[in-house]
Design a protein around this motif. Structure first.
Motif, PDB file in Angstrom:
ATOM      1  N   SER A 160      48.432 -26.343 -20.862  1.00  0.00           N
ATOM      2  CA  SER A 160      49.211 -25.810 -20.261  1.00  0.00           C
ATOM      3  C   SER A 160      49.450 -24.324 -19.465  1.00  0.00           C
ATOM      4  O   SER A 160      49.874 -24.380 -18.250  1.00  0.00           O
ATOM      5  N   THR A 161      49.472 -23.367 -20.596  1.00  0.00           N
ATOM      6  CA  THR A 161      49.753 -21.865 -20.164  1.00  0.00           C
ATOM      7  C   THR A 161      48.245 -21.965 -18.594  1.00  0.00           C
ATOM      8  O   THR A 161      48.928 -21.101 -18.426  1.00  0.00           O
ATOM      9  N   PRO A 220      45.275 -16.266 -22.488  1.00  0.00           N
ATOM     10  CA  PRO A 220      45.094 -17.590 -21.241  1.00  0.00           C
ATOM     11  C   PRO A 220      44.190 -16.508 -19.909  1.00  0.00           C
ATOM     12  O   PRO A 220      43.482 -17.565 -19.585  1.00  0.00           O
ATOM     13  N   GLY A 242      45.903 -25.088 -24.946  1.00  0.00           N
ATOM     14  CA  GLY A 242      46.339 -24.336 -23.909  1.00  0.00           C
ATOM     15  C   GLY A 242      46.106 -24.731 -22.869  1.00  0.00           C
ATOM     16  O   GLY A 242      46.422 -23.672 -21.727  1.00  0.00           O
TER      17      GLY A 242
END
Length: 178
Positions: A17-18, A155, A15
């Protein structure tokens, strides 16, 4: 130049990037991904670099991308999953606000699928992912000021955990002298 406010490390599917984009938004700063830098400079996707020029060439591009990003980017920075394999990169990260986003195989499969075009996971991806993590986990923890597990979290919850782990809030930067 001001160092990055947060550096995210971890395997594919963790995760980075998110979470990185969410953190940048919450902190009111920019987001940068060294894999995207490499693709932009090379003019082709990472899997093509592996096929056309080989992993050693890719790793050299990665080392340079990390050096440049750490020197130039004061916002949130996400590193490619294997960047920490390089001794020089690990030394460069010393003292920076690095967070290891830890993910279990089942969550990684759910998030990105191991059939995605990832050159190091092309053959027997689940077994290869386990092998990569066995080699990389100690290095992720070596460079990290904090570890945030991503399993069972959205996220937004992961971003909150990163902010908490580094004692960050909007407009506040971490102490890089630790």
């Amino acid at each position: 130049m001001t160092p990055p406010v947060v550096v995210l490390v971890g395997p594919p599917g963790s995760g980075k990037s998110t979470t990185g984009a969410l953190l940048a938004q919450r902190l009111g700063t920019g987001y940068r991904d060294t894999d995207a830098d490499i693709e932009r400079r090379a003019g082709k996707p990472i899997p093509e670099i592996f096929v056309d020029e080989g992993e050693p060439h890719f790793r050299e591009l990665e080392r340079q991308a990390v050096r440049d990003a750490v020197a130039e980017h004061p916002g949130v920075l996400a590193l490619g999953g294997g960047a920490i394999m390089d001794d020089g990169t690990r030394a460069l990260l010393k003292g920076l606000p690095v967070v290891f986003l830890d993910v279990e195989l089942a969550d990684a499969v759910h998030r990105v699928g191991l059939d995605a075009p990832r050159p190091l996971l092309a053959v027997n991806p689940r077994q290869r992912w386990r092998e990569l993590m066995a080699a990389r986990r100690p290095l992720y923890t070596e460079v990290a000021r904090a570890t945030v597990t991503t399993g069972g979290r959205t996220p937004a919850e992961v971003a909150d955990a990163v902010l908490d782990a580094l004692a960050l809030s909007r407009g506040r930067t971490p102490d890089t002298t630790q």
